[in-house]
Structure formats: structure tokens, C-alpha cells
Design a protein around this motif. Structure first.
Motif, short mmCIF file in Angstrom:
data_model
loop_
_atom_site.label_atom_id
_atom_site.label_comp_id
_atom_site.label_asym_id
_atom_site.label_seq_id
_atom_site.Cartn_x
_atom_site.Cartn_y
_atom_site.Cartn_z
N GLU A 123 -49.97 127.30 88.75
CA GLU A 123 -49.04 126.18 88.55
C GLU A 123 -49.56 125.23 87.47
O GLU A 123 -48.78 124.57 86.80
N LEU B 252 -47.53 118.24 88.41
CA LEU B 252 -47.85 118.81 89.73
C LEU B 252 -47.47 117.86 90.86
O LEU B 252 -47.28 118.29 92.00
N SER C 126 -44.76 116.02 90.75
CA SER C 126 -43.29 115.84 90.79
C SER C 126 -42.69 116.66 91.94
O SER C 126 -43.29 117.60 92.44
N ARG C 127 -41.49 116.27 92.32
CA ARG C 127 -40.83 116.81 93.52
C ARG C 127 -40.64 118.33 93.46
O ARG C 127 -40.22 118.86 92.43
N MET C 128 -40.92 119.01 94.54
CA MET C 128 -40.67 120.45 94.61
C MET C 128 -39.17 120.67 94.75
O MET C 128 -38.52 120.11 95.63
N LEU C 129 -38.60 121.48 93.84
CA LEU C 129 -37.16 121.80 93.93
C LEU C 129 -36.96 123.08 94.73
O LEU C 129 -36.16 123.14 95.66
N ASP D 281 -39.75 126.27 95.70
CA ASP D 281 -41.11 126.78 95.50
C ASP D 281 -41.11 127.98 94.55
O ASP D 281 -40.33 128.90 94.77
N PRO D 282 -41.98 128.01 93.55
CA PRO D 282 -42.97 127.00 93.16
C PRO D 282 -42.49 126.08 92.03
O PRO D 282 -43.29 125.46 91.35
N ARG E 66 -41.09 122.89 90.27
CA ARG E 66 -41.00 121.45 90.50
C ARG E 66 -40.04 120.80 89.51
O ARG E 66 -39.67 121.42 88.50
N LEU E 67 -39.69 119.56 89.80
CA LEU E 67 -38.73 118.84 88.96
C LEU E 67 -39.11 118.90 87.48
O LEU E 67 -38.29 119.21 86.62
N ASP F 190 -40.93 121.01 85.99
CA ASP F 190 -40.96 122.38 85.46
C ASP F 190 -39.59 122.78 84.92
O ASP F 190 -39.47 123.79 84.23
N ARG G 22 -35.02 123.32 98.23
CA ARG G 22 -35.16 122.01 98.85
C ARG G 22 -34.07 121.03 98.44
O ARG G 22 -34.13 119.85 98.76
#
Lengths: 386, 152
Positions: free
Chosen positions: A157, A190, A192-195, A197-198, A200-201, A203, B82
Motif C-alpha cells: 500500500e 494511508l 485517508s478513508r478506506m473506500l 479494501d485496499p 483508499r480515498l 488512491d 464501505r
């Protein structure tokens, strides 16, 4: 087929909301800038090509209204829509029109005004028998493929976060970019909010309002009108089967992009992409995808993509700067995003990249990525093909 | 109103469509009512396609040979979603978090995009054996399978 070049580019300031303009005005902003850059007037245009996604801006037939902004009345005008590749495919369609001798000067405009539509509605209205019950949009689709890519290649990540940081820091030197984050760090990505997995916002790409245009010209017109045309050395597009489950480990195998790149490199005489290309503008809707594209585009061996970004090879001062503009991760007006890739590559050849110019760039790569079902590869050069 | 002020337009709609499935998809959907999953096998490359379709995209051959597929298989990709994104069947947001996966059912070569009961990433991995959890009253649609859960 005769030689074709790009002689001018123009784009808007991309932002989450461009409330100051209507859709045709947004299109006009990019079209006017491209014409000024090319030194041609609206009367010089033989045809207009539009690129845009339906259902993304809250009105049917957006091209009917946007055509006015692109000087299309009284001329041949059509729209290309292939998801994220709409823009690159629109450019390729114009290359074909000019190469075939149909027209001398063609304006391509890609645009999207996400803030006026519901992109989720467009994504949700997928195949009613199979996809619709289970679809989870672009983020969900990517997260699934990323899980396979990470499992197979061992990408971390942190390596993905490095891509996200590189994009937003580059964007800070691009006055058109939507997300300009000069001080962004891996830690912030790292955190930032997980949208899904894996992924994140930070990303993921944003949704943007924006438009981008290029002026495509025949060899004769290009030589007459442009001091340093960006010659089209190769332009390839590939389609894939329709369902995400049809493609075995999409980000690993990436048949569309691999095949398009192989064919384009052969035509353009690119033998060692990392050394032979001076700059690349690739369509990376998610940080992990950029790593996968490094492999598919032959910039590194399989499994080496993480090390490529860690070593700074694709940074602004690296061997092959990838996405000096900040890429799709920094601006994503979908229908425009592919045109932006081609325009930014052309801008580098023209030598008009300002703070994001790669010194002496004479061979540039641009790619497009549409859902999982299309990939486009364009190679531009300062030297006309022999 | 000034030019820089966006015009808010409310447009509540109640829309319905009718779609024709084609013969291959029809047979598949009818089979679901009896918990039967069938794929179409290509006589050229041997690939067993789900969803079944009339033509192999790679070989350009017509697909005619139906093969039985189990309602369990192996997880080929996964994520835990999520965000409450729009559900295309209802027009309402789908409650999050929920698991999603690509499942390679025993007897098929392509993978099925579907939901997972598990929402803890630590319990999901590629290669996990999973089985379908069926709806009580079957309707002949892909969501007759509610989701997949870990098998055994």
C-alpha cells in the motif's frame, strides 16, 4: 494513410464544480484555447469530434448542446463514447479521418460536467440481467482487480501511495489540475478513508468538471501552421469481452493495453519503452493501476512496478516522467480525461509545458483506459515518421 | 438569479424498462428458479462461459454446449465495500459495509461478480472456498443468490 500531427491544445481549469459556466461554455473555453494555440480560426475547421459519456451530466444528448461550444454548426460533427477511453478514442477517430484524407483540420473536444449529473446512476444502469444486481461501480470493480494484483505481485500500500503522492505533487505545477497537493505525503494517503479494501480515498481519482481540446492537422497543414508539430507515430485501440468476470486477473494480464502497446511500439519504432520514450501521460484512475500499467506498457519486468516508483524512475526528474500533469488521479472529467492525456503528451512535444515541461521531450506516450473493456495507446514524436 | 448560481432542478421519476434477455440468458435465468446453474462451453477454446451468451468473443464461434456448474467454488478476488452506493435495482443506496467478490464456480472458467456475507477483510483471501446462499422464494434472477459464504 498519410501523416497526421497535433498542432494545438487547450483545456479548462478542472474543478469539482465549474458553476461559472454552462456545458457549452465549458466546451468553448477549451476549444477557443486550442484554436488560439494552433493559430487557426473557427473557419479553418473541416470537422469536429466530441468525446463524452452519456448519463454523466444530467441531460440527454449532451453533444447536441455542446456542439455549439465546439464551432460545430454547418460542419461534420459526431461523438465518441467508450467510457474512460472516450477521449483517446475520439482523438484516434480524428487521426483516422485526417490520415484517410477526408479532412485537413479537425477539432477534438472531450468534456464532462460531473457536477451537473449523477455518475452513479449511469454506472448503476448496467446490464439488467447480470451486472445490475451485483455492480459496485468503478471503485468496487477496481478493488476486486487490485486484490488480485496485490496478491500476485506483492505490491504494497506504500508503493501505491507513492503513486498517489507523485500525481498530486506534479499537479501542483499544472495550473489546469483539479487536485493540487504540493505537500501530500504517503502517511496522509494511508490515513485517508478506506473506500473498498485496499483502495483508499486518496488512491482514487476525483470527479471533475472540465474540457480539453486538440487541433489535428494533415502533414501539409501542420508544416504550414506549426513550428514544432506533434506527429502521430502510432495510435492503437483494443476492445475486450463484456463482463468483468470474463477477464482473468485483469490488472495482471491486461490484454487490451498490452496488445495495443505492442502494436503501437512496433509501428512507432519504440524498442525499449523506458529508454526510447521521454515522457508518458497514462490513464490511471486508481494508484494501483499505474503500477499495473507500468508492466503492461513494458516499462519494467513483471513484478518490478513497485520498485520503479520507489526508485523515482517515473518522477519528474526520473528516467521517464509519468504524468507530469498529475494524471487522472488529479483531474478526471471522464470524457475529457483521454483528450487531456493526448494533449499533455502533445504539449510536451510542442515544448509548451511550462513548469511541467520535460526538457527536450521528443517522443511521448499517451494511453486511455475504458472500464475494463477498452485500452488506447498513442505515440507522438517531434520527428515525422520516415 | 445570477449567472454563477446553479439552477437546482428536482426531477423525481418513477421509471420502468423492459428488456429482452435472449435465449441463452433466458435458459440461465429459468434454471436459477430450480437452483440450477449452467454455463455455455466454447467448442473452440473450451472456455465455459458465465454468463452464458451466444458467441465466444475470442473464437467467434456460436456457443451451443450447455454444461452444469456447481453453486460453490473458489474466491478469485474480493473487497469490502464501505460506501453506500446506488443499487441499480432499487434506486436506493445499498447499506454498507458489504463484501464483494469474483467467484469461480466449480465447472465454470469465467468468474461471477457477486456479494460476500463476510465483511471482515482478515477472513477473506483469494482461493477461499465459498458457496451460494439462495433466496427462499426463487424468482429467476441473479439475485436469487443473495451472497456467497465460506464453505466448510
Amino acid at each position: 494513410m498519410s501523416a497526421v500531427a497535433i498542432i494545438g491544445t487547450g483545456q479548462t481549469r478542472h474543478a469539482s464544480r465549474r458553476d461559472d459556466v454552462s456545458q457549452p461554455e465549458l466546451v468553448r473555453e477549451a476549444a477557443e484555447a486550442a484554436l488560439a494555440d494552433a493559430g487557426v480560426g473557427p473557419g479553418d475547421l473541416d470537422a469536429v469530434l466530441l468525446a463524452n459519456m452519456e448519463l454523466f451530466e444530467g441531460r440527454a444528448l449532451p453533444e447536441l448542446w455542446a456542439g455549439e461550444g465546439a464551432y460545430a454548426a454547418g460542419r461534420p460533427c459526431m461523438k465518441v463514447a467508450t467510457g474512460g477511453t472516450s477521449g483517446t478514442s475520439g482523438c484516434i477517430a480524428a487521426f483516422h479521418q485526417v490520415a484517410a484524407g477526408l479532412f485537413d483540420v479537425v477539432l477534438v473536444v472531450g468534456y464532462e460536467k460531473h457536477s451537473e449529473g449523477h455518475a452513479q446512476t449511469g454506472m448503476a444502469l448496467t446490464d439488467p440481467f447480470w451486472d445490475r444486481a451485483v455492480a459496485s461501480g468503478a471503485v468496487g470493480n477496481f478493488a476486486l482487480s487490485v486484490s488480485q494484483y496485490v496478491a500476485e505481485r506483492g505490491v504494497t500500500e506504500e508503493q501505491a501511495a507513492l503513486v498517489a503522492v507523485k500525481a498530486r505533487r506534479n499537479a501542483a505545477r499544472n495550473p489546469h489540475a483539479h487536485l493540487q497537493m504540493a505537500g501530500l505525503t504517503v502517511e496522509e494517503v494511508l490515513a485517508s478513508r478506506m473506500l473498498a479494501d485496499p483502495v483508499r480515498l486518496l488512491d482514487m481519482c476525483p470527479q471533475s468538471d472540465g474540457a480539453c481540446a486538440i487541433v489535428v492537422a494533415s502533414a501539409e497543414a501542420a508544416r504550414r501552421r506549426c513550428r514544432r508539430p506533434a506527429w502521430v507515430l502510432a495510435a492503437e485501440t483494443r476492445h475486450e469481452q463484456p463482463y468483468i468476470g470474463d477477464i482473468d486477473r485483469r490488472l495482471v494480464t491486461m490484454r487490451t493495453l498490452r496488445d495495443a502497446a505492442r502494436a503501437a511500439y512496433e509501428r512507432a519504432g519504440v524498442r525499449r519503452p523506458l529508454a526510447d520514450l521521454d515522457v508518458a501521460e497514462i490513464y490511471e484512475p486508481v494508484s494501483y493501476a499505474e503500477l499495473a500499467w507500468y508492466e503492461a506498457l513494458g516499462l519494467c519486468a513483471e513484478g518490478e512496478a513497485g520498485r520503479l516508483v520507489e526508485g523515482g524512475v517515473t518522477a519528474m526528474d526520473g528516467e521517464l516522467p509519468v504524468n507530469p500533469s498529475g494524471g487522472v488521479l488529479s483531474s478526471n472529467p471522464v470524457g475529457a480525461s483521454g483528450v487531456i492525456r493526448v494533449a499533455e503528451a502533445a504539449l510536451q512535444i510542442h515544448g509548451r509545458g511550462g513548469e511541467r515541461q520535460v526538457e527536450g521531450a521528443s517522443r511521448a506516450l499517451a494511453t486511455g483506459y475504458g472500464v475494463y473493456a477498452w485500452a488506447d495507446v498513442v505515440v507522438l514524436g517531434a520527428q515525422e515518421a520516415a | 438569479m445570477i449567472a454563477s448560481e446553479a439552477l437546482e432542478v428536482s426531477a423525481p421519476m418513477d421509471l420502468g424498462w423492459r428488456y429482452c434477455s435472449g435465449a441463452a440468458m433466458e435458459r440461465f435465468l429459468v434454471g436459477l428458479r430450480e437452483r440450477r446453474i449452467e454455463a455455455l462451453r466454447c467448442s473452440g477454446c473450451g472456455r465455459r462461459y458465465l454468463p452464458p451468451r451466444p458467441l465466444c468473443g475470442d473464437c467467434r464461434l456460436h456457443l451451443r454446449e450447455w454444461v452444469a456448474v456447481a453453486d460453490e467454488g473458489e474466491l478469485a478476488a474480493w473487497s469490502v465495500y464501505r460506501l453506500p452506493i446506488l443499487d441499480g435495482r432499487t434506486g436506493e443506496p445499498r447499506p454498507a459495509p458489504y463484501g464483494i467478490g469474483l467467484v469461480r464456480l466449480d465447472g465454470a472458467d469465467t468468474t461471477l461478480n457477486h456479494f460476500l456475507a463476510e465483511t471482515d477483510p482478515r477472513r477473506l483471501r483469494i482461493g477461499l472456498r465459498v458457496r451460494a446462499v439462495w433466496r427462499q422464494e426463487l424468482r429467476g434472477a441473479l439475485d436469487d443468490i443473495l451472497h456467497f459464504e465460506a464453505a466448510g
